[in-house]
Design a protein around this motif. Structure first.
Motif, mmCIF file in Angstrom:
data_model
loop_
_atom_site.group_PDB
_atom_site.id
_atom_site.type_symbol
_atom_site.label_atom_id
_atom_site.label_comp_id
_atom_site.label_asym_id
_atom_site.label_seq_id
_atom_site.Cartn_x
_atom_site.Cartn_y
_atom_site.Cartn_z
ATOM 1 N N GLN A 1 0.801 -1.223 0.000
ATOM 2 C CA GLN A 1 0.000 0.000 0.000
ATOM 3 C C GLN A 1 0.838 1.279 0.000
ATOM 4 O O GLN A 1 0.299 2.366 -0.163
ATOM 5 C CB GLN A 1 -0.935 0.012 1.217
ATOM 6 N N GLY A 2 2.153 1.190 0.276
ATOM 7 C CA GLY A 2 3.002 2.375 0.340
ATOM 8 C C GLY A 2 4.121 2.189 1.351
ATOM 9 O O GLY A 2 4.569 1.075 1.594
ATOM 10 N N VAL B 1 0.895 6.726 1.082
ATOM 11 C CA VAL B 1 0.498 6.135 -0.190
ATOM 12 C C VAL B 1 1.195 6.846 -1.348
ATOM 13 O O VAL B 1 1.684 6.213 -2.282
ATOM 14 C CB VAL B 1 -1.041 6.187 -0.350
ATOM 15 N N THR B 2 1.214 8.178 -1.279
ATOM 16 C CA THR B 2 1.946 9.026 -2.225
ATOM 17 C C THR B 2 2.610 10.113 -1.385
ATOM 18 O O THR B 2 2.334 10.225 -0.184
ATOM 19 C CB THR B 2 1.000 9.683 -3.258
ATOM 20 N N PRO B 3 3.451 10.962 -1.976
ATOM 21 C CA PRO B 3 4.029 12.044 -1.176
ATOM 22 C C PRO B 3 2.987 12.978 -0.544
ATOM 23 O O PRO B 3 3.244 13.609 0.471
ATOM 24 C CB PRO B 3 4.899 12.805 -2.183
ATOM 25 N N ASP C 1 -4.630 14.387 3.277
ATOM 26 C CA ASP C 1 -4.393 14.793 1.897
ATOM 27 C C ASP C 1 -3.762 16.178 1.926
ATOM 28 O O ASP C 1 -4.449 17.183 2.132
ATOM 29 C CB ASP C 1 -5.707 14.805 1.115
ATOM 30 N N LEU C 2 -2.444 16.233 1.762
ATOM 31 C CA LEU C 2 -1.716 17.499 1.851
ATOM 32 C C LEU C 2 -2.093 18.477 0.752
ATOM 33 O O LEU C 2 -1.904 19.678 0.908
ATOM 34 C CB LEU C 2 -0.205 17.243 1.829
ATOM 35 N N ARG C 3 -2.649 17.981 -0.337
ATOM 36 C CA ARG C 3 -3.033 18.871 -1.446
ATOM 37 C C ARG C 3 -4.251 19.705 -1.074
ATOM 38 O O ARG C 3 -4.362 20.847 -1.478
ATOM 39 C CB ARG C 3 -3.340 18.074 -2.706
ATOM 40 N N ASN C 4 -5.203 19.125 -0.339
ATOM 41 C CA ASN C 4 -6.472 19.795 -0.076
ATOM 42 C C ASN C 4 -6.598 20.353 1.339
ATOM 43 O O ASN C 4 -7.274 21.346 1.545
ATOM 44 C CB ASN C 4 -7.635 18.834 -0.347
#
Length: 136
Positions: free
Chosen positions: A22-23, A55-57, A85-88
Motif C-alpha cells: 500500500q506504500g 500512499v503518495t508524497p 491529503d496534503l493537497r487539499n
C-alpha cells in the motif's frame, strides 16, 4: 454535531517498516496522554500504535488502535482511521473513530452512533484528536 472529547496523545519515534503493497509503512507508538469531554475524562494508556502508510508524497492513511481509561476506571477501546491529503487540507486529518466499552456502563453511549474526528499534530511528540458525534 455534539463534541464528545478532545484527546491529547503522546507519541513515540516512528518505527519504519519500509515499502509494503500500500506504500511506505511506519508504526508510531502511542505512549500516553489525557482526554476530556463534557461526559468523560481520563488518560490515554501506553501500548497502542498508529499504522501510518504514506500512499503518495501527498496522501497518507492512518489506522490507530489504543485504549483510554476514564477517571472512574472504565476501559474504552479506540479504533481510529482516516486520510491526510496534503493537497487539499494540509493541517487537518479527518478520521472515523469507533469505540468499544461496557454495554452496561456509564459510557455505553459510545458503542453506537456515528463519530467524526480531527487529528492535528502539535509537535513531534504530541497530537490532538477532536471527537464529535453526528446527530440526526
Amino acid at each position: 454535531m455534539e463534541h464528545v472529547m478532545t484527546l491529547r496523545v503522546q507519541v513515540g519515534e516512528a518505527l519504519p517498516v519500509g515499502s509494503v503493497a500500500q506504500g511506505e509503512l511506519n508504526i508510531i507508538p502511542i505512549t500516553g496522554g489525557a482526554f476530556e469531554g463534557p461526559r468523560l475524562r481520563g488518560r490515554v494508556l501506553p501500548g497502542g500504535a498508529d499504522w501510518n502508510t504514506r500512499v503518495t508524497p501527498e496522501i497518507s492513511h492512518v489506522c490507530a488502535r489504543y485504549w483510554i481509561q476514564t477517571e472512574d476506571g472504565a476501559m474504552i477501546s479506540v479504533y481510529n482511521k482516516g486520510w491526510l491529503d496534503l493537497r487539499n487540507n494540509p493541517d487537518t486529518l479527518w478520521t472515523t473513530p469507533r469505540f468499544q466499552c461496557d454495554l452496561h456502563g456509564p459510557y455505553a453511549f459510545l458503542n453506537t452512533g456515528c463519530y467524526a474526528g480531527t487529528l492535528r499534530g502539535q509537535d513531534e511528540h504530541w497530537v490532538e484528536i477532536g471527537v464529535w458525534r453526528l446527530n440526526e
